[in-house]
Scaffold this motif. Structure first.
Motif, PDB file in Angstrom:
ATOM      1  N   SER A 153     -23.780   5.028  63.226  1.00  0.00           N
ATOM      2  CA  SER A 153     -24.601   4.698  62.055  1.00  0.00           C
ATOM      3  C   SER A 153     -24.509   5.807  61.010  1.00  0.00           C
ATOM      4  O   SER A 153     -24.657   5.554  59.817  1.00  0.00           O
ATOM      5  N   VAL A 154     -24.349   7.037  61.443  1.00  0.00           N
ATOM      6  CA  VAL A 154     -24.339   8.251  60.609  1.00  0.00           C
ATOM      7  C   VAL A 154     -25.717   8.498  60.009  1.00  0.00           C
ATOM      8  O   VAL A 154     -26.375   9.485  60.295  1.00  0.00           O
ATOM      9  N   ASN A 155     -26.164   7.588  59.164  1.00  0.00           N
ATOM     10  CA  ASN A 155     -27.546   7.664  58.661  1.00  0.00           C
ATOM     11  C   ASN A 155     -27.969   6.251  58.262  1.00  0.00           C
ATOM     12  O   ASN A 155     -27.123   5.368  58.111  1.00  0.00           O
ATOM     13  N   ASN A 189     -28.562  13.489  58.644  1.00  0.00           N
ATOM     14  CA  ASN A 189     -28.445  12.335  59.550  1.00  0.00           C
ATOM     15  C   ASN A 189     -29.808  11.715  59.886  1.00  0.00           C
ATOM     16  O   ASN A 189     -29.887  10.548  60.254  1.00  0.00           O
ATOM     17  N   ALA A 190     -30.860  12.493  59.750  1.00  0.00           N
ATOM     18  CA  ALA A 190     -32.206  11.964  60.041  1.00  0.00           C
ATOM     19  C   ALA A 190     -32.778  11.191  58.852  1.00  0.00           C
ATOM     20  O   ALA A 190     -33.781  10.496  58.986  1.00  0.00           O
ATOM     21  N   THR A 212     -31.236  12.868  66.472  1.00  0.00           N
ATOM     22  CA  THR A 212     -30.575  12.943  65.158  1.00  0.00           C
ATOM     23  C   THR A 212     -29.058  12.867  65.352  1.00  0.00           C
ATOM     24  O   THR A 212     -28.354  12.176  64.606  1.00  0.00           O
ATOM     25  N   ILE A 213     -28.583  13.560  66.382  1.00  0.00           N
ATOM     26  CA  ILE A 213     -27.138  13.513  66.670  1.00  0.00           C
ATOM     27  C   ILE A 213     -26.761  12.114  67.174  1.00  0.00           C
ATOM     28  O   ILE A 213     -25.737  11.546  66.777  1.00  0.00           O
ATOM     29  N   ALA A 214     -27.619  11.541  68.018  1.00  0.00           N
ATOM     30  CA  ALA A 214     -27.346  10.181  68.525  1.00  0.00           C
ATOM     31  C   ALA A 214     -27.241   9.191  67.367  1.00  0.00           C
ATOM     32  O   ALA A 214     -26.401   8.288  67.376  1.00  0.00           O
TER      33      ALA A 214
END
Ligand code: PLP
Length: 395
Positions: free
Chosen positions: A283-285, A73-74, A275-277
């Motif tokens: 957006s997911v990623n 996700n980051a 990263t969770i936000a």
């Protein structure tokens, strides 16, 4: 039925977007060359050649499962490393892959930052005039925007006396945008140092953490030899939101990043939460293809001279005609004082000459208008006789 939270947003739908749509209608009616649309900050310099080449090469030659797939996700670690290395080279920082989260542009980056830090009722300070969406982003998380009034006599630098009064134990963050939309000014190192020292003082006094959010879509658009200070070097609790929308002319591609420095308070937990936000904001990623492009094109240069030339021409010409303008130092906006107190009246008069300007009240800056000069130089030249006619209505 729509929610109560959405209701005022629908009522106040973006003036800038509405003007853009009006501009399209006027172009169909009068011919595009006869409409002088200075409303939207959509870069007109094409994306650098290497960006287009990278897109084609990646699509043709990189494993499609990687190009189009989900990732952490980051973001891709290689992209985040390329970004960290680029920042370290340019600003003498010491970020690594963990300090960088790729985001869906600055808009999403700011939402990730605010979602990560805001409790309902927390206050976030903005300096007027400011990017119209900040208030919406803050309210997304039930934060409360606190506005420091504009400082026209001080070239729109922050008003420290008012900031000192309004900063409180409820202050969670300040947002600053440098170079600035809509004024086009750059806050120099002396201003940043003063800001950092006030924030340090207030953190100690209240026993709280006050974040400085640096919104940086215009970082690369600084004119002449002007430096845009890198804020994490001046204040540890800085969180940066960056975007390639303006610097690489990619606003529709939605790519940017957030920097969370290791020296900020609770950095590791903040990084995990952000990263969770990023994921749960929907957006997911960040877009995978664009991340791969940035990894290759992280050093690509923005054609800042183009905007500088436009800004200079418009500033010189309008000043000569009698308008009072803030001299552009960066970004691609000219901030012009309305010759009448109600700038909406001035904007309406401009439309009679097919000139589209955005009223300053959309940026909490009434009495001024914003001209986006990310348009062709020819459009600027063609617009000048119309501005001269507009000027004759007042001077
Ligand atoms: N912040 C400011 C000051 C802006 O002017 C903009 C876009 O115009 C944004 C953030 C959002 O940029 P992005 O396209 O990266 O979401």
């Amino acid at each position: 039925m729509i929610s109560e939270k959405m209701r005022p947003l629908v009522a106040n739908n973006s003036v800038i977007r509405q003007m853009f749509e009006e501009g399209q209608k006027m172009a169909a009616q009068f011919g595009a060359e006869n409409v002088f649309d200075f409303s939207l900050g959509n870069p007109n310099v094409p994306a650098p050649k290497e960006v287009n080449e990278a897109i084609i090469d990646i699509v043709n030659n990189v494993n499609p499962v990687k190009v189009h797939g989900y990732m952490s996700n980051a973001g891709f670690p290689e992209t985040r490393k390329a970004v960290a290395d680029n920042l370290n080279r340019r600003f003498g920082t010491s970020f690594d892959v963990n300090n960088i989260i790729m985001t869906v542009g600055a808009a999403s980056g700011l939402n990730v930052i605010l979602k990560t830090m805001i409790n309902p009722g927390d206050e976030v300070i903005c300096f007027a005039p400011y990017f119209v969406e900040y208030g919406n982003y803050i309210r997304n998380y039930d934060g409360v925007p606190v506005v420091i009034s504009a400082n026209p006599e001080g070239n729109f630098m922050p008003r420290f006396d008012e900031l000192r009064e309004k900063i409180s134990p409820k202050t969670k963050a300040l947002i600053i945008n440098n170079p600035n939309n809509p004024t086009g000014v750059i806050y120099p190192e002396s201003v940043i140092k003063e800001l950092a020292s006030l924030l340090e003082e207030k953190q100690k006094e209240f026993g709280t953490i006050i974040y400085l959010i640096s919104d940086e879509p215009y970082r690369e658009l600084a004119y002449g030899k002007r430096e845009v200070p890198y804020l994490t070097k001046f204040y540890a609790n800085t969180i940066v939101g960056y975007s390639y929308s303006k610097s690489l002319s990619l606003p529709g591609e939605r790519i940017g990043y957030v920097v969370i420095p290791s020296e900020s308070d609770g950095a590791q937990e903040f990084i995990e939460a952000a990263t969770i936000a990023n994921r749960i904001s929907g957006s997911v990623n960040a877009p995978s293809l664009m991340q791969l492009v940035i990894e290759r094109c992280v050093d690509a240069k923005c054609e800042v001279e183009y905007y500088e030339k436009n800004g200079r021409r418009l500033y010189d010409a309008l000043t000569e005609m009698g308008f009072e303008c803030v001299e552009p130092q960066g970004a691609f906006y000219l901030w012009v004082k309305s010759p009448v107190p109600d700038e909406k009246e001035f904007v309406a008069k401009g439309k009679e000459f097919n000139i589209l300007m955005v009223p300053g009240s959309s940026f909490a800056g009434p009495g001024y208008v914003r001209l986006s000069y990310c348009v062709s130089y020819e459009q600027i030249e063609r617009s000048l006789p119309k501005f001269a006619e507009l000027a004759k209505c007042y001077f």
